[in-house]
Design a protein around this motif. Structure first.
Motif, PDB file in Angstrom:
ATOM      1  N   TYR A 477       0.849  -1.202   0.000  1.00 37.06           N
ATOM      2  CA  TYR A 477       0.000   0.000   0.000  1.00 37.06           C
ATOM      3  C   TYR A 477       0.876   1.240   0.000  1.00 37.06           C
ATOM      4  N   THR A 478       0.289   2.361  -0.363  1.00 34.98           N
ATOM      5  CA  THR A 478       0.985   3.653  -0.410  1.00 34.98           C
ATOM      6  C   THR A 478       0.320   4.601   0.579  1.00 34.98           C
ATOM      7  N   LEU A 479       1.167   5.278   1.411  1.00 34.10           N
ATOM      8  CA  LEU A 479       0.636   6.168   2.435  1.00 34.10           C
ATOM      9  C   LEU A 479       1.640   7.276   2.714  1.00 34.10           C
ATOM     10  N   GLU A 480       1.128   8.411   3.187  1.00 33.57           N
ATOM     11  CA  GLU A 480       1.994   9.556   3.504  1.00 33.57           C
ATOM     12  C   GLU A 480       2.742   9.309   4.809  1.00 33.57           C
ATOM     13  N   ASN A 481       4.059   9.538   4.787  1.00 33.57           N
ATOM     14  CA  ASN A 481       4.880   9.417   5.990  1.00 33.57           C
ATOM     15  C   ASN A 481       4.560  10.568   6.927  1.00 33.57           C
ATOM     16  N   SER A 482       4.241  10.250   8.207  1.00 34.98           N
ATOM     17  CA  SER A 482       3.829  11.281   9.159  1.00 34.98           C
ATOM     18  C   SER A 482       4.961  12.219   9.527  1.00 34.98           C
ATOM     19  N   VAL A 483       6.219  11.837   9.290  1.00 35.80           N
ATOM     20  CA  VAL A 483       7.372  12.676   9.629  1.00 35.80           C
ATOM     21  C   VAL A 483       7.832  13.484   8.420  1.00 35.80           C
ATOM     22  N   THR A 484       8.072  12.806   7.272  1.00 39.94           N
ATOM     23  CA  THR A 484       8.585  13.490   6.080  1.00 39.94           C
ATOM     24  C   THR A 484       7.483  14.115   5.229  1.00 39.94           C
ATOM     25  N   LYS A 485       6.196  13.707   5.465  1.00 47.69           N
ATOM     26  CA  LYS A 485       5.052  14.206   4.696  1.00 47.69           C
ATOM     27  C   LYS A 485       5.149  13.848   3.213  1.00 47.69           C
ATOM     28  N   LYS A 486       5.844  12.760   2.898  1.00 46.23           N
ATOM     29  CA  LYS A 486       5.961  12.295   1.528  1.00 46.23           C
ATOM     30  C   LYS A 486       5.267  10.949   1.382  1.00 46.23           C
ATOM     31  N   MET A 487       4.764  10.659   0.173  1.00 45.82           N
ATOM     32  CA  MET A 487       4.118   9.382  -0.100  1.00 45.82           C
ATOM     33  C   MET A 487       5.176   8.288  -0.188  1.00 45.82           C
ATOM     34  N   GLU A 488       4.938   7.163   0.498  1.00 43.88           N
ATOM     35  CA  GLU A 488       5.891   6.061   0.525  1.00 43.88           C
ATOM     36  C   GLU A 488       5.173   4.754   0.221  1.00 43.88           C
ATOM     37  N   ASN A 489       5.922   3.829  -0.407  1.00 47.54           N
ATOM     38  CA  ASN A 489       5.419   2.478  -0.645  1.00 47.54           C
ATOM     39  C   ASN A 489       5.705   1.626   0.586  1.00 47.54           C
ATOM     40  N   ASN A 490       4.683   0.950   1.097  1.00 50.11           N
ATOM     41  CA  ASN A 490       4.811   0.157   2.315  1.00 50.11           C
ATOM     42  C   ASN A 490       4.341  -1.266   2.073  1.00 50.11           C
ATOM     43  N   LYS A 491       4.770  -2.163   2.967  1.00 45.65           N
ATOM     44  CA  LYS A 491       4.325  -3.555   2.941  1.00 45.65           C
ATOM     45  C   LYS A 491       3.690  -3.880   4.282  1.00 45.65           C
TER      46      LYS A 491
END
Length: 532
Positions: A477-491
């Motif tokens: 899934y893809t979600l915004e990182n709460s620290v960097t505020k950038k979209m990241e790919n996650n597992k």
């Protein structure tokens, strides 16, 4: 006839004897010295619908698993390898292992392992006493960290002495009056926040609900309500309302009587109303408070206009405004100095441990201590980099009567965007034929809605841990990182287990770019144990 029976039995026995066991175990050696390793291998002549068990070791617990290797897929078979060792000499039996192939159990052979001691030739190698630890001489750097404590402490003491010995001025403390209706409304809000309905504490809920309305009546209308029975209170209110021409409607008094009678049935007759009835009584009480307060307020306004009596107004004499700049500056300086002192003494490690968390590389460090603990009911045991913290969980209204216990525990590393969540649900009554596949789909939809994302590349497989059947699901899934505020790919890896008494779930989420995050996730998932 007897001859035919003999032939049939012989034929069946011959067929059973001719069938081959598709499961075998081998080891590269069965004799080792203390501390050496054995490669223990389970081979299955199938590739579809195969579930390997959690390895059962010797009954004495002398043989240990060093590492569990991934499953190797060959042309027409699967192989599961384990690295074993032992630090106690003797002969130990690795018992038979159960393998599930298309939901059918197959049993391997047992294996005998001999562990020999390492002999030490004392004639060539002398033995010496254990030497004590030598301490290094102290230097100034050993005490330098104390300055971070001494400086703020001295400044704080100076500030306290200034506050104590400065010229004090008399302070006029204004009296604060809280209206009974405001107090009652605040108590209703606090009652909602206690979540007593979700905890199935109906009797306690009604006791506090009726106490709120009785306290308001006693304070605002000035009639005894707390010690009166329901009939006595309704009779007193009715008489007072007519004699004083207060203006409370008969419908409001009738509603109050119905709610108080319902509460008496719950408290003394063990009545159990449904959730909708309880919420309706809560709404009625709020209307009663507002209607009664409106009547009381209107009555007082009329009396004030007629007599110009200001007895009901509370005048608060405000003290002369003065400058509090020095006091605020002193408080700010003391607070700032304490923060600097704490940050300097504890430093980045304190902030990192309590707020940011460890990186996944630090989690896999050989010196990093992991914690194995059991959580929830029904219990689930798991090993994690830190002890999981319990989270408050709000049950939906339709789950109050069906769920006995719902617990959630989590660990979050903001610096690595790494999350571990363990949740358990205990059913009040047993649930037959729980649909694991349906439970997986329900969990996926719930998480998608809660996280505002969409899961892709969903891979699901059946698993068996400690005799408990479950499902293992891998997702992206893809979600915004709460620290960097950038979209990241996650597992995300999810484990789901369920039986007639309850359900257990494990969620491990990590960013795809973290090289060591996958190792941390696999270690956590492989440590899961269920003892219902």
């Amino acid at each position: 006839m007897k001859k035919q029976v003999v032939y049939i039995l012989f034929f069946i026995g011959f067929i059973g004897f001719s069938q081959q066991n598709p499961v075998t175990v081998t080891a590269d050696t069965t004799s080792i010295k203390i501390g050496e390793q054995i490669q223990f291998k389970i081979s299955v002549n199938e590739t579809n619908n195969v579930i390997f068990p959690k390895l059962k070791l010797d009954s004495l617990g002398k043989v240990e698993v060093v590492e569990t290797l991934p499953i190797d897929t060959l042309k027409n078979s699967l192989e599961k390898k384990y690295l074993l060792t032992s630090f106690d000499s003797g002969s130990y039996v690795i018992p038979q292992q159960e393998i599930l192939i298309s939901n059918k159990k197959y049993v391997t052979d047992s294996l005998l392992i001999n562990v020999a001691t390492v002999k030490v030739d004392t004639t060539k190698q002398g033995l010496y006493e254990i030497k004590s630890i030598k301490s290094e001489p102290k230097t100034f750097d050993d005490y330098k960290h104390l300055w971070w404590i001494l400086i703020p402490v001295l400044l704080l003491i100076a500030g306290i002495l200034y506050v104590i010995f400065r010229k004090k001025k008399e302070k006029i403390i204004p009296k604060v009056h809280v209206a009974p209706i405001q107090e009652a409304m605040q108590r209703l809000v606090e009652l909602d926040g206690k979540k007593l309905l979700q905890q199935n504490k109906i009797k306690v809920y009604y006791s506090e609900l009726t106490d709120i309305v009785r306290t308001y009546i006693e304070k605002d209308i000035k009639i005894p309500a707390l010690e009166s029975t329901t009939n006595e209170l309704i009779e007193t209110i009715t008489d007072f309302n007519e004699s004083s021409k207060l203006g409370i409607s008969k419908a409001t008094i009738q509603q109050l009587k119905q709610v108080l009678q319902s509460a008496d049935l719950v408290k003394f007759a063990k009545s159990k109303p449904i959730v909708e009835e309880i919420k309706n009584d809560r709404t009625i009480i709020e209307h009663i408070l507002k209607d009664t307060e409106g009547a009381v307020h209107k009555k007082r306004v009329q009396e004030a206009e007629a007599t110009q009596d200001q007895a009901f107004e509370i005048a608060v004499e405000e003290p002369k405004k003065k400058s509090n700049l020095k006091k605020y500056l002193l408080i700010f300086a003391a607070f700032f100095i304490i923060i600097i002192g704490v940050a300097g003494y504890f430093g980045y490690k304190f902030l990192k441990k309590n707020v940011l968390g460890d990186t996944t590389s630090e989690m896999m460090d050989s010196n990093k201590q992991w914690y194995k603990a059991t959580y929830g009911h029904p219990p689930i045991t798991i090993e994690t980099p830190e002890i999981l913290k319990i989270e408050s969980v709000q049950l939906p209204d339709n789950g109050v009567t069906s769920v006995g216990d719902f617990s959630s525990y989590s660990y979050k590393s903001l610096i690595s965007n790494f999350y571990v969540i363990v949740s358990t649900i205990h059913f009040l009554s047993e649930v037959d034929n729980f649909n694991l596949d349906g439970g997986v789909q329900g969990s996926i939809k719930s998480m998608e809605a809660k996280m505002n994302t969409t899961f892709t590349n969903i891979q699901q497989e059946p698993i068996l841990i400690d005799g408990n059947e479950g499902r293992k699901v891998l997702m992206d899934y893809t979600l915004e990182n709460s620290v960097t505020k950038k979209m990241e790919n996650n597992k995300l890896t999810m484990l789901l287990f369920a039986n007639t008494k309850g359900m257990q779930q494990v969620f491990v989420s990590y960013p795809e770019k973290e090289a060591s995050a996958k190792q941390v996730s696999e270690r956590i998932i492989n440590s899961v144990s269920i003892n219902n």
